[in-house]
Design an enzyme around this catalytic site. Structure first.
Site, PDB file in Angstrom:
ATOM      1  N   CYS A  66       5.116  68.637  39.489  1.00 47.97           N
ATOM      2  CA  CYS A  66       6.077  68.411  40.700  1.00 47.97           C
ATOM      3  C   CYS A  66       5.981  69.284  41.893  1.00 47.97           C
ATOM      4  O   CYS A  66       5.440  70.367  41.973  1.00 47.97           O
ATOM      5  CB  CYS A  66       7.521  68.183  40.086  1.00 47.97           C
ATOM      6  N   ALA A  69       6.596  73.032  41.496  1.00 47.69           N
ATOM      7  CA  ALA A  69       5.274  73.642  40.991  1.00 47.69           C
ATOM      8  C   ALA A  69       4.484  73.935  42.052  1.00 47.69           C
ATOM      9  O   ALA A  69       4.099  75.145  42.147  1.00 47.69           O
ATOM     10  CB  ALA A  69       4.706  72.857  39.893  1.00 47.69           C
ATOM     11  N   ARG A 100       0.927  81.141  35.641  1.00 42.75           N
ATOM     12  CA  ARG A 100       0.050  80.838  36.717  1.00 42.75           C
ATOM     13  C   ARG A 100      -0.446  82.548  36.830  1.00 42.75           C
ATOM     14  O   ARG A 100       0.167  83.374  37.086  1.00 42.75           O
ATOM     15  CB  ARG A 100       0.297  80.288  38.014  1.00 42.75           C
ATOM     16  N   HIS A 198       3.786  72.169  48.462  1.00 37.32           N
ATOM     17  CA  HIS A 198       2.867  72.754  49.100  1.00 37.32           C
ATOM     18  C   HIS A 198       3.283  72.652  50.740  1.00 37.32           C
ATOM     19  O   HIS A 198       3.469  73.641  51.423  1.00 37.32           O
ATOM     20  CB  HIS A 198       1.195  72.509  49.171  1.00 37.32           C
TER      21      HIS A 198
HETATM   22  S1  SF4 Z   1      10.007  71.111  36.883  1.00 40.82           S
HETATM   23 FE1  SF4 Z   1      12.043  71.237  37.448  1.00 40.82          FE
HETATM   24  S2  SF4 Z   1      11.875  70.849  39.738  1.00 40.82           S
HETATM   25 FE2  SF4 Z   1       9.948  69.826  38.549  1.00 40.82          FE
HETATM   26  S3  SF4 Z   1      10.487  67.876  38.042  1.00 40.82           S
HETATM   27 FE3  SF4 Z   1      10.873  68.824  36.221  1.00 40.82          FE
HETATM   28  S4  SF4 Z   1      13.190  69.471  36.658  1.00 40.82           S
HETATM   29 FE4  SF4 Z   1      12.427  69.039  38.649  1.00 40.82          FE
END
Ligand code: SF4
Length: 480
Positions: A66, A69, A100, A198
């Site tokens: 997402c 991330a 990472r 990004h």
């Molecule tokens: S990792 Fe966190 S910010 Fe990313 S989609 Fe899942 S709940 Fe949402």
């Protein structure tokens, strides 16, 4: 146009019918949506052959992440001297803590902050809002970590849904604490992948960081910045020392082992050298438009690409740098030849399939080719058309290109193409190893590295040989 690369036994028709067979598994709507994301490469055309940067089809098991991330995990997280707050419930920060491998210098908790710092939202924070909690947390962060040069606030999903105003809190607290506090609205529901994360992070560097500092040391004609290298397994260190041996002065690294104040002063360099185009082209373009800093896209994977890159870089400078670059190439060439002589006979003719994020599916192709290997399929989780334009000339003609491939499609292609190595991520690794296939992680370098630069190539060649020629693969089938 360079000579068209071909792979024996792979034609446009054979690749297209392999794609069609994979698509058969989907319901009509899914098939229609996935079809434009899979295609045989047309090397001579040199243009994207697939659709990209679209929403994932629900339920197909995409490998994507997402925007959080892309923002916290990729761009902001590696800046070593800032505290990065995962703002929201505990999960996102927890799963992304230390996974990472963006290595950093300094002492954890004192001068670097590679930790899981979270506002750990509870139900009451969802109901009443988390702004007060955030203000308190920022104060505590400054008290606990007095050497931190700034704080980034990286929003997780709920923050953008409940109407919190992290921008106002950051503004107020930045004044109160006399410390840069950067609000980054990178909630995971924004965009379709890591990619928008990004972009959002680049925009926050533009809005809150760049131009707020100046380099302490005097400016020189060879000042450059290394942009879009995240120091996975020490990649930045390998490239930085290489560039410095060419006489260049690397004043800032974005963002692997990055320092906030150096990043903030990057508007003073003479040239931006960008490795990861996908994640950082936005800021290169901003610095070009606003500060007149040109940028050059280079590739530090494998001796062929490194040599081309160093020469292209030298073209931007005077004869002194050109001579030093030639001397560096001459120094490394025998060492590279020795590595190729050792490993190429063990890897010659082996086939590889790649599936990574937004850069490596094209950038590593040359390094495999230096070892005599052929890449027979490649694809990205979150690339855009301009990445696929750059991929087409690198990949052999008619080989399969896949965008946002589902795990099912990948498995099908691997079954049919029978590569000797699959190079992808942790979510793919054990699936393919259970199929009896050698696998290398191309995000984390399988806890090895660096792979960038001349130093990195020796590690890369050794690792690929270890994977492909491991005796384990002969023991997969029971003799009974
Ligand atoms: S990792 Fe966190 S910010 Fe990313 S989609 Fe899942 S709940 Fe949402």
């Amino acid at each position: 146009m360079s000579q068209v690369k071909k792979v024996e036994g792979i034609t446009r028709e054979s690749t297209q019918s392999m794609i069609d067979r994979a698509l058969e598994a989907y319901p009509e709507k899914g098939k229609k949506k996935r079809a434009p994301h899979l295609a045989p490469n047309d090397q001579a055309l040199g243009k994207a052959c697939v659709k990209s940067n679209r929403k994932t089809v629900p339920g197909v098991m995409s490998a994507r992440g997402c925007a959080y991330a892309g923002a916290k995990g990729v761009v902001w997280g590696p800046i070593r001297d800032m505290v990065h707050v995962s703002h929201g419930p505990v999960g996102c920060g927890w799963y992304s803590w230390g996974t990472r491998r963006n290595l950093v210098s300094g002492r954890n908790g004192v001068s670097n902050f590679s930790m899981q710092f979270t506002s750990d939202f509870q139900e009451k924070d969802i109901v009443y809002g988390g702004d007060k909690k955030l203000a308190q947390l920022l104060t505590e962060a400054k008290e606990l970590f007095p050497l931190a040069k700034g704080i980034s606030v990286l929003s997780e999903c709920p923050v953008g849904l409940i109407g919190d105003d992290i921008n106002a809190v950051a503004k107020k607290m930045s004044k109160e604490l006399d410390l840069p506090v950067v609000p980054c609205n990178c909630e995971g529901f924004r965009g379709v992948s890591q990619s928008l994360g990004h972009h959002i992070s680049n925009d926050t560097i533009r809005d809150y960081i760049i131009e707020t500092r100046e380099f302490a040391e005097p400016a020189g004609p060879y000042d450059i910045a290394l942009i879009g290298d995240y120091n996975i397994g020490g990649d930045v260190w390998s490239v930085k020392s290489l560039l410095e041996s060419c006489g260049l002065n690397v004043k800032a690294t974005w963002t692997g082992d990055g320092e906030m104040e150096r990043i903030a002063a990057t508007h003073q360099v003479k040239l931006n050298v960008i490795h990861c185009y996908r994640s950082m082209n936005y800021m290169c373009k901003v610095m070009e438009e606003k500060h007149g800093i040109p940028w050059i896209e280079l590739n530090f994977f494998g001796p062929t690409k490194i040599k081309q890159s160093l020469r292209a870089l030298a073209e931007r400078f005077d004869d002194e740098i050109k001579e030093r670059v030639e001397a560096v190439i001459a120094e490394w060439e025998p060492k590279m030849k020795a590595i190729v002589d050792e490993y190429r006979p063990r890897l010659e003719g082996k086939k590889v399939m790649l599936y990574v994020g937004g850069l490596r599916p094209r950038h590593t192709v040359g390094a495999y080719e230096d070892l005599g290997m052929t890449v027979v399929g490649s694809g990205y989780e979150f690339a855009h058309s301009d990445d696929y334009d750059r991929t087409s000339p690198e990949m052999p003609d008619a080989t399969v290109i896949y965008d946002d491939a589902s795990e099912y499609e990948l498995e099908q292609f691997v079954h049919e193409l029978k590569p000797d190595l699959v190079a992808s991520g942790i979510k793919e690794k054990y699936v393919f190893q259970k199929m009896g296939l050698p696998f290398r992680q191309m995000h984390s370098w399988d806890y090895s590295g660096p792979y960038h630069g001349y130093e990195g190539f020796s590690v890369f060649a050794r690792d690929i040989d270890l994977a492909v020629n491991s005796p384990t693969w002969k023991l997969v089938k029971s003799p009974f």
